[in-house]
Enzyme design. Structure first.
Site, short mmCIF file in Angstrom:
data_model
loop_
_atom_site.label_atom_id
_atom_site.label_comp_id
_atom_site.label_asym_id
_atom_site.label_seq_id
_atom_site.Cartn_x
_atom_site.Cartn_y
_atom_site.Cartn_z
N ASP A 246 0.97 -1.33 -0.23
CA ASP A 246 -0.14 -0.05 -0.16
C ASP A 246 0.95 1.16 -0.03
OD1 ASP A 246 1.00 0.01 2.63
OD2 ASP A 246 -0.94 -0.06 3.59
N GLY B 277 0.80 3.84 2.21
CA GLY B 277 1.39 4.32 3.55
C GLY B 277 0.46 5.19 4.09
N ASP C 235 -3.07 8.04 -1.15
CA ASP C 235 -4.31 8.57 -0.87
C ASP C 235 -4.57 9.23 0.53
OD1 ASP C 235 -4.16 6.11 0.03
OD2 ASP C 235 -6.18 5.40 -0.61
N ASP D 158 -8.18 -8.22 0.93
CA ASP D 158 -6.92 -8.30 2.04
C ASP D 158 -7.72 -8.13 3.38
OD1 ASP D 158 -5.96 -5.71 3.35
OD2 ASP D 158 -6.90 -5.46 1.16
N HIS E 262 -3.65 -22.90 10.04
CA HIS E 262 -5.07 -23.50 9.54
C HIS E 262 -5.87 -22.51 9.07
CE1 HIS E 262 -8.64 -25.64 10.04
NE2 HIS E 262 -9.11 -24.50 10.65
#
EC number: 2.4.2.29
Length: 387
Positions: free
Chosen positions: A105, A107, A177, A297, A366
């Site tokens: 990204d 920052g 942004d 994400d 897991h």
């Protein structure tokens, strides 16, 4: 069908979006994103490795379970160890020993989250975190903030953000942004959006001077205002970005998020990949896949794991509960993750009660394997037109 994108008149051979199947039942689609470090099958889940590692795991384990894309945070890597050190090591892939694709990204999210608190914090009236208030000044040039590590002043601009992401060398990068707080007047939101668009254009210009075999996704903003979301899509889709991320506040509820995504996604080019920033809990993924989201994400699966919450097909289970003290079955029958393959619920329960660090590694591997398998199931269902 292949879609490849051009940069300043040059044919891109290092980044392609391949559409495999579009569902007859919804806007869901199956695709492949081709990058210099491998293929990302879509839709897919992206694990968050803030400091160049997913907490409690090493990066070879991510490779072994088939996690195709990892998210690293430029803000944190800038402050420690410093992007220049990563560049000297040969870039992130070499530094952290990851062979598969990485996205970074700009920052901006971390800077503004520390200033305003996250949207979740704000909605729950928590206010800013204890490190909050580190943003000293926001100007057209960029953001002046105080490092949470040593108190030094740092100026982050579109150009310096891209320079940092060039040092890191991820496959996919994000323009600088602004992330305004959820509760903000429309006039202030419009002002923030206009500045974000100018920052994104400057980021793109800096990137195109040296593409370095990296793709750049625009970030669509506009908060919960439908007209501003439309405006953001209209402006950004006119620029030669390689993909589009949907960012900013998506509302208080999943219904509001669904409404905003239903509005936004049809306005984005179908021949380029899209990404939903910071949202990847199971209910949100289930509702967003039919809308055509390609990648998600979230730190949810790994954060939940560290608190003893294990994801299963029957729903999440809390391994710290006493009922698992004498359960010698695996977490989930048929699961091929290292935790299920080798250890019982009783043993993992014991590790959590004994506060052994190994418990977090087993729970995390897991949960991430569960996410890998879940997204594979979604891709299969889309190809069968069941979603």
């Amino acid at each position: 069908m292949f879609y490849s994108f051009c940069k300043v008149g040059q044919y891109m051979t290092y980044f392609k979006f391949e559409l495999i199947h579009r569902s007859k039942k919804s806007r869901a689609r199956v695709g492949r994103i081709h990058t210099p470090h491998g293929i990302i099958d879509t839709p897919n889940f992206v694990a968050v490795g803030t400091n160049g590692t997913v907490k409690a795991l090493n990066n070879t384990m991510l490779h072994d379970i088939g996690l195709q894309l990892m998210f690293c945070n430029t803000y944190h890597m800038m402050l420690q160890p410093g992007t220049d050190i990563v560049r000297q090591a040969g870039g992130l892939h070499s530094f952290i020993q990851r062979k598969l694709p990485i996205i970074t990204d700009s920052g901006g999210f971390q800077v503004f989250s520390l200033a305003y608190g996250s949207v979740a914090d704000e909605l729950k009236s928590r206010g800013t975190k204890k490190q909050g208030g580190c943003v000293l000044k926001i100007t057209e040039e960029g953001v002046l903030f105080r490092s949470y590590r040593d108190g030094s002043k740092v100026l982050l601009t579109p150009e310096s953000s891209i320079k940092a992401q060039k040092d890191l060398g991820a496959d996919i990068i994000i323009p600088f942004d602004e992330l305004p707080p959820y509760h903000i007047a429309r006039d202030a939101l419009k002002k923030s959006l206009d500045r974000t668009h100018r920052w994104e254009k400057r980021s793109l210009e800096a990137h195109l001077k040296n593409p370095q075999e990296q793709a750049m996704y625009a970030v669509v903003h506009g908060g919960i205002d439908p007209d501003l979301r439309k405006e953001s899509c209209a402006i950004l889709t006119e620029l030669p970005f390689d993909g589009f991320a949907v960012g900013g506040s998506m509302g208080k509820t999943k219904d509001e998020m669904h409404t905003l995504l239903s509005l936004t996604l049809p306005l984005l080019p179908e021949d380029k990949p899209n990404h939903l920033l910071g949202i990847g809990d199971l209910p949100s993924i289930e509702r967003s896949v039919p809308l055509g989201i390609d990648t998600f994400d979230s730190s949810y699966p790994t954060r939940a794991a560290r608190h003893g919450i294990l994801l299963t097909k029957q729903g999440p289970l809390n391994i710290t509960k006493s009922e698992y003290a004498t359960n010698f079955n695996s977490i989930e029958k048929g699961c091929l993750c290292p935790a299920c393959h080798h250890f019982s619920l009783a043993y993992i329960h014991h590790l959590f009660k004994a506060r052994e660090l190994t418990c977090m590694s087993l729970a995390t591997v897991h949960n991430l394997y569960f996410m890998v398998q879940l997204m594979e199931k979604y891709r299969k269902q889309i190809q069968e037109d069941l979603i």
